[in-house]
Design a protein around this motif. Structure first.
Motif, PDB file in Angstrom:
ATOM      1  N   LYS A  35       0.835  -1.195   0.000  1.00  0.00           N
ATOM      2  CA  LYS A  35       0.000   0.000   0.000  1.00  0.00           C
ATOM      3  C   LYS A  35       0.866   1.239   0.000  1.00  0.00           C
ATOM      4  N   GLY A  36       0.666   2.093  -0.969  1.00  0.00           N
ATOM      5  CA  GLY A  36       1.390   3.356  -0.987  1.00  0.00           C
ATOM      6  C   GLY A  36       2.795   3.204  -1.514  1.00  0.00           C
ATOM      7  N   SER A  37       3.415   4.333  -1.824  1.00  0.00           N
ATOM      8  CA  SER A  37       4.766   4.339  -2.350  1.00  0.00           C
ATOM      9  C   SER A  37       5.722   5.025  -1.412  1.00  0.00           C
ATOM     10  N   GLY A  38       5.228   5.511  -0.293  1.00  0.00           N
ATOM     11  CA  GLY A  38       6.094   6.219   0.633  1.00  0.00           C
ATOM     12  C   GLY A  38       6.305   7.651   0.211  1.00  0.00           C
ATOM     13  N   SER A  39       5.614   8.106  -0.837  1.00  0.00           N
ATOM     14  CA  SER A  39       5.832   9.458  -1.325  1.00  0.00           C
ATOM     15  C   SER A  39       4.585  10.327  -1.203  1.00  0.00           C
ATOM     16  N   SER A  40       3.563   9.823  -0.456  1.00  0.00           N
ATOM     17  CA  SER A  40       2.330  10.590  -0.335  1.00  0.00           C
ATOM     18  C   SER A  40       2.559  11.851   0.477  1.00  0.00           C
ATOM     19  N   SER A  41       1.819  12.899   0.155  1.00  0.00           N
ATOM     20  CA  SER A  41       1.973  14.155   0.869  1.00  0.00           C
ATOM     21  C   SER A  41       1.294  14.067   2.218  1.00  0.00           C
ATOM     22  N   SER A  42       1.734  14.850   3.160  1.00  0.00           N
ATOM     23  CA  SER A  42       1.198  14.798   4.505  1.00  0.00           C
ATOM     24  C   SER A  42      -0.142  15.516   4.585  1.00  0.00           C
ATOM     25  N   SER A  43      -1.095  14.893   5.252  1.00  0.00           N
ATOM     26  CA  SER A  43      -2.404  15.500   5.460  1.00  0.00           C
ATOM     27  C   SER A  43      -2.361  16.340   6.721  1.00  0.00           C
ATOM     28  N   PRO A  44      -3.322  17.266   6.901  1.00  0.00           N
ATOM     29  CA  PRO A  44      -3.372  18.049   8.132  1.00  0.00           C
ATOM     30  C   PRO A  44      -3.431  17.164   9.371  1.00  0.00           C
ATOM     31  N   THR A  45      -4.142  16.021   9.267  1.00  0.00           N
ATOM     32  CA  THR A  45      -4.239  15.103  10.396  1.00  0.00           C
ATOM     33  C   THR A  45      -2.880  14.533  10.743  1.00  0.00           C
ATOM     34  N   ALA A  46      -2.117  14.140   9.715  1.00  0.00           N
ATOM     35  CA  ALA A  46      -0.794  13.583   9.947  1.00  0.00           C
ATOM     36  C   ALA A  46       0.128  14.611  10.572  1.00  0.00           C
ATOM     37  N   GLN A  47       0.034  15.857  10.099  1.00  0.00           N
ATOM     38  CA  GLN A  47       0.906  16.904  10.615  1.00  0.00           C
ATOM     39  C   GLN A  47       0.628  17.189  12.092  1.00  0.00           C
ATOM     40  N   ALA A  48      -0.601  16.916  12.545  1.00  0.00           N
ATOM     41  CA  ALA A  48      -0.965  17.195  13.930  1.00  0.00           C
ATOM     42  C   ALA A  48      -0.736  15.999  14.844  1.00  0.00           C
ATOM     43  N   ALA A  49      -0.337  14.862  14.289  1.00  0.00           N
ATOM     44  CA  ALA A  49      -0.171  13.647  15.075  1.00  0.00           C
ATOM     45  C   ALA A  49       0.923  13.801  16.122  1.00  0.00           C
ATOM     46  N   LYS A  50       0.690  13.197  17.278  1.00  0.00           N
ATOM     47  CA  LYS A  50       1.675  13.205  18.348  1.00  0.00           C
ATOM     48  C   LYS A  50       2.227  11.798  18.531  1.00  0.00           C
ATOM     49  N   ALA A  51       3.525  11.708  18.716  1.00  0.00           N
ATOM     50  CA  ALA A  51       4.165  10.407  18.877  1.00  0.00           C
ATOM     51  C   ALA A  51       3.737   9.750  20.186  1.00  0.00           C
ATOM     52  N   LEU A  52       3.603   8.430  20.149  1.00  0.00           N
ATOM     53  CA  LEU A  52       3.369   7.670  21.363  1.00  0.00           C
ATOM     54  C   LEU A  52       4.689   7.608  22.142  1.00  0.00           C
ATOM     55  N   THR A  53       4.623   7.387  23.421  1.00  0.00           N
ATOM     56  CA  THR A  53       5.828   7.255  24.229  1.00  0.00           C
ATOM     57  C   THR A  53       6.347   5.820  24.162  1.00  0.00           C
ATOM     58  N   THR A  54       7.572   5.612  24.601  1.00  0.00           N
ATOM     59  CA  THR A  54       8.124   4.262  24.643  1.00  0.00           C
ATOM     60  C   THR A  54       7.262   3.365  25.515  1.00  0.00           C
ATOM     61  N   ALA A  55       6.799   3.890  26.642  1.00  0.00           N
ATOM     62  CA  ALA A  55       5.948   3.105  27.543  1.00  0.00           C
ATOM     63  C   ALA A  55       4.659   2.687  26.847  1.00  0.00           C
TER      64      ALA A  55
END
Length: 262
Positions: A35-55
């Motif tokens: 799925k996908g080519s790894g070259s898709s542009s970032s959506s507003p939702t993706a830009q607002a995403a916050k990383a999960l912690t290691t825990a």
């Protein structure tokens, strides 16, 4: 199978700093199901995403009982614990080396890993290594072991990380050298393989290298993006590696981990 090569490979399997230089490359080119080519542009939702912690990532990793026929347990000291322990001679190939070592292929501190190995009993009757026949050894080492790692990213970091891996499969096709655990290993070839199609994007690759006692062998890696989380799978089967039989990243492991990330 020769005993010396089996013992040596087993001691350094995690980073492919074996007496081989094996790795499995990931690329959409290897599969119509990817799925996908790894070259898709970032959506507003993706830009607002916050990383999960290691825990938080540790809680999302597969656990014992999640994969039928597999033993799931914590990684040990044979696996690299930091990126500083893994070096490459080509900067663009660094994401592949990290993925093979169970480290985050992109720029993040949020990373967690687990080991999943086939839970099978040897069929031979020998009670010691010295008494094992070649067939006994081949059977004992015919176990697929997969290093599963999760890493998480802010914004569009996961998309950029996935693209860096996909791009590296193509740019590193001619191989590269990994330095880890005090040894240098030349990977002669990186080849795209069919990915599982899991997650939002998935790529898979095989790394080939010369074995200590002649011939070449492959190890396999798959990288999957689930939103802003990247899952990597590095699989080694010593028995099939030395015999030349084909093997891949186990789909049951990928499916079990994908289910926990939904």
């Amino acid at each position: 199978m020769k005993r010396s090569s089996g013992a040596r490979i087993g001691a350094t399997a995690a980073v492919s700093v074996l007496s081989l230089a094996l790795i499995t490359g990931c690329s959409d080119e290897g599969s119509d199901d990817s799925k996908g080519s790894g070259s898709s542009s970032s959506s507003p939702t993706a830009q607002a995403a916050k990383a999960l912690t290691t825990a938080e990532l540790k809680k999302l990793l597969i656990a014992q009982g999640d994969v039928k026929g597999y033993k799931v347990e914590a990684t040990d000291e044979s696996y690299p614990t930091s990126k500083s322990a893994v070096k490459v001679d080509k900067t663009e190939c660094q994401p592949l080396a990290y993925a093979m070592g169970g480290l985050a292929p992109g720029d993040t501190d949020a990373n967690a890993s687990i080991a999943a190995s086939e839970d099978k009993s040897p069929t031979g009757t020998a009670t010691s290594l010295e008494d094992m026949t070649e067939d006994d050894l081949a059977d004992a080492f015919d176990v697929s072991s997969t290093l599963v790692s999760l890493s998480s990213y802010d914004g569009d970091g996961a998309e950029k990380t996935f693209k860096s891996v996909s791009d590296a499969v193509a740019s590193c096709a001619g191989g590269f050298t990994i330095s880890a655990q005090g040894e240098d290993q030349k990977l002669a070839k990186i080849a795209p393989e069919k990915a599982s199609g899991a997650g939002d994007e998935s790529v898979a690759f095989a790394a080939s290298g010369a074995m200590e006692e002649g011939g070449t062998g492959d190890v396999h890696t798959e990288v999957v993006r689930h939103g802003n989380t990247i899952a990597t799978y590095y699989t080694l089967n010593l028995g099939k590696l030395t015999s030349g039989e084909a093997y891949t990243v186990p789909s049951v492991v990928v499916d079990a981990q994908a289910a926990k990330l939904k």
